[in-house]
Design a protein around this motif. Structure first.
Motif, PDB file in Angstrom:
ATOM      1  N   SER A  14       0.826  -1.206   0.000  1.00 56.88           N
ATOM      2  CA  SER A  14       0.000   0.000   0.000  1.00 56.88           C
ATOM      3  C   SER A  14       0.859   1.255   0.000  1.00 56.88           C
ATOM      4  CB  SER A  14      -0.931   0.006   1.215  1.00 56.88           C
ATOM      5  OG  SER A  14      -1.863  -1.043   1.129  1.00 56.88           O
ATOM      6  N   LEU A  15       1.923   1.237   0.782  1.00 57.65           N
ATOM      7  CA  LEU A  15       2.821   2.389   0.858  1.00 57.65           C
ATOM      8  C   LEU A  15       3.486   2.663  -0.483  1.00 57.65           C
ATOM      9  CD1 LEU A  15       4.095   4.553   2.678  1.00 57.65           C
ATOM     10  CD2 LEU A  15       5.902   2.892   3.224  1.00 57.65           C
ATOM     11  N   ILE A  16       3.840   1.613  -1.193  1.00 56.98           N
ATOM     12  CA  ILE A  16       4.467   1.770  -2.510  1.00 56.98           C
ATOM     13  C   ILE A  16       3.529   2.506  -3.456  1.00 56.98           C
ATOM     14  CG2 ILE A  16       5.140   0.489  -4.589  1.00 56.98           C
ATOM     15  CD1 ILE A  16       6.404  -1.577  -2.673  1.00 56.98           C
ATOM     16  N   SER A  20       3.977   6.493  -4.673  1.00 56.93           N
ATOM     17  CA  SER A  20       4.497   6.474  -6.043  1.00 56.93           C
ATOM     18  C   SER A  20       4.533   7.868  -6.665  1.00 56.93           C
ATOM     19  CB  SER A  20       3.651   5.539  -6.916  1.00 56.93           C
ATOM     20  OG  SER A  20       2.311   6.014  -7.003  1.00 56.93           O
ATOM     21  N   LYS A  21       3.640   8.731  -6.220  1.00 55.91           N
ATOM     22  CA  LYS A  21       3.594  10.102  -6.731  1.00 55.91           C
ATOM     23  C   LYS A  21       4.900  10.841  -6.459  1.00 55.91           C
ATOM     24  CE  LYS A  21       0.947  14.401  -6.155  1.00 55.91           C
ATOM     25  NZ  LYS A  21      -0.203  15.031  -5.466  1.00 55.91           N
ATOM     26  N   ILE A  26      10.340   7.308 -11.383  1.00 54.20           N
ATOM     27  CA  ILE A  26       9.346   6.629 -12.228  1.00 54.20           C
ATOM     28  C   ILE A  26       8.363   7.605 -12.855  1.00 54.20           C
ATOM     29  CG2 ILE A  26       9.484   4.475 -10.937  1.00 54.20           C
ATOM     30  CD1 ILE A  26       6.784   5.216  -9.686  1.00 54.20           C
ATOM     31  N   LYS A  27       8.593   8.894 -12.667  1.00 52.35           N
ATOM     32  CA  LYS A  27       7.635   9.863 -13.209  1.00 52.35           C
ATOM     33  C   LYS A  27       7.793  10.052 -14.709  1.00 52.35           C
ATOM     34  CE  LYS A  27       6.732  12.641  -9.119  1.00 52.35           C
ATOM     35  NZ  LYS A  27       6.864  13.949  -8.496  1.00 52.35           N
ATOM     36  N   ARG A 158       4.067   3.515 -12.777  1.00 57.18           N
ATOM     37  CA  ARG A 158       4.648   4.381 -13.819  1.00 57.18           C
ATOM     38  C   ARG A 158       3.786   4.367 -15.075  1.00 57.18           C
ATOM     39  NH1 ARG A 158       7.752   2.637 -18.025  1.00 57.18           N
ATOM     40  NH2 ARG A 158       8.836   4.264 -19.192  1.00 57.18           N
ATOM     41  N   ALA A 159       3.339   3.162 -15.472  1.00 56.20           N
ATOM     42  CA  ALA A 159       2.525   3.040 -16.682  1.00 56.20           C
ATOM     43  C   ALA A 159       1.162   3.692 -16.498  1.00 56.20           C
ATOM     44  CB  ALA A 159       2.365   1.572 -17.050  1.00 56.20           C
ATOM     45  N   LEU A 160       0.526   3.481 -15.352  1.00 57.45           N
ATOM     46  CA  LEU A 160      -0.801   4.055 -15.102  1.00 57.45           C
ATOM     47  C   LEU A 160      -0.735   5.573 -15.011  1.00 57.45           C
ATOM     48  CD1 LEU A 160      -2.050   1.407 -12.526  1.00 57.45           C
ATOM     49  CD2 LEU A 160      -3.045   1.836 -14.778  1.00 57.45           C
TER      50      LEU A 160
END
Length: 242
Positions: A14-16, A20-21, A26-27, A158-160
Motif C-alpha cells: 500500500s505504501l508503494i 508512487s507520486k 518513475i515519473k 509508472r505506466a498508469l
C-alpha cells in the motif's frame, strides 16, 4: 508469525502505491539500469514461480471439473491465463485509443480510467489475498514474493500515471493502495474456495505476463542487458535456494 509478517508486507504494498507520486525516478523517463534489473527479476518470477504455480492450480481445476461439461477441455488454467492476457491487452488498447481521441491532453477519458483502474483494483486485491492465504515454505519465500511484486507495482504505477496523469495521482494510487489491504483483510477473515482463487490467479497471471513484457522489459535504446541479466540471475538463485 506469518500473519503479522503478511500484514507488514500488505502495508508495504500500500505504501508503494501511495508514495508512487513522490518517486521521481518513475515519473518520466525511467533509469534504464533500474528498469532492466527490475525486468530481470520480473521474468525470473514469472518462469520460476508463477508458471509452476499455475500447474498447481490446474490440478485443483481438474478435480473440480472432472464431472462437469468442461472435463474434456485440457489445460483449463492456461486457457484462463491466456484470456487474462487478452483482456488486459484489450484494456491497454482501449486506453491508447482514448488518448488519441483526447486532442487537448495526453490522457485517457475518465470513463476509460475507471474501467482500467477497476481491473487493477481486483488485480491488487488478489495479490493481497494471496499474501496471507498462499502456502509459504518460510518467511524468506514470502519476502521474495513481496520484493518481486513490489518492483512490479512500481512499474505498473509508472505506466498508469503515464496513461492517466493527474487523475491517477488524485484517485488511482489511493484506490490501489486500499486494494491490497482489502485483499489481505478478506484473506484474514474468509477463505475463498480454491476453485475461484485458481481462476482469479490464472487470470491475474495473464495480466502479469503482459505487464512484464510491456513495461518491465525496456526498449532497446533504454535497456541494459547487464542489469537485466543481474536481476534475472540474482532473483532466480534466490528462488531456487529457498
Amino acid at each position: 508469525m506469518f500473519f503479522w509478517l503478511s500484514l507488514l508486507f500488505a502495508l508495504g504494498f500500500s505504501l508503494i502505491h501511495y508514495s508512487s507520486k513522490y518517486l521521481d525516478f518513475i515519473k518520466d523517463k525511467p533509469q534504464s539500469r533500474f528498469l532492466s534489473f527490475a525486468g530481470g527479476i520480473a521474468v525470473s518470477y514469472v518462469f520460476i514461480h508463477l508458471l509452476p504455480e499455475l500447474n498447481h492450480y490446474q490440478h485443483q481445476l481438474e478435480e473440480t471439473l472432472q464431472e462437469g461439461a468442461f472435463r474434456f477441455v485440457e489445460h483449463h488454467i492456461y486457457v484462463i491465463a491466456m484470456l487474462g492476457l487478452a483482456a488486459f491487452y484489450g484494456l491497454e488498447r482501449t486506453v491508447k485509443t482514448s488518448k488519441k481521441k483526447q486532442f487537448h491532453s495526453n490522457q485517457s477519458s475518465a470513463g476509460v480510467f475507471w474501467v482500467h483502474i477497476s481491473s487493477f483494483f481486483i488485480y491488487n486485491a488478489v495479490i493481497g489475498y494471496l499474501l496471507i492465504r498462499e502456502e509459504y515454505s518460510g518467511p524468506w519465500e514470502m519476502f521474495f514474493y513481496f520484493i518481486a511484486l513490489s518492483i512490479h507495482f512500481i512499474t505498473n504505477d509508472r505506466a498508469l500515471r503515464r496513461d492517466h496523469q493527474q487523475i491517477y495521482d488524485q484517485y488511482g494510487r489511493i484506490l490501489l493502495s486500499f486494494a491490497t489491504l482489502l485483499g489481505w483483510v478478506i484473506g484474514a477473515l474468509v477463505e475463498v474456495h480454491e476453485f475461484y482463487i485458481s481462476i482469479l490467479v490464472a487470470f491475474l497471471a495473464g495480466g502479469i505476463v503482459l505487464n512484464v513484457l510491456k513495461e518491465e522489459l525496456p526498449e532497446e535504446k533504454e535497456s541494459s542487458f547487464t542489469a537485466f541479466s543481474l536481476g534475472l540471475v540474482f532473483y532466480s538463485v534466490l528462488l531456487l535456494i529457498i
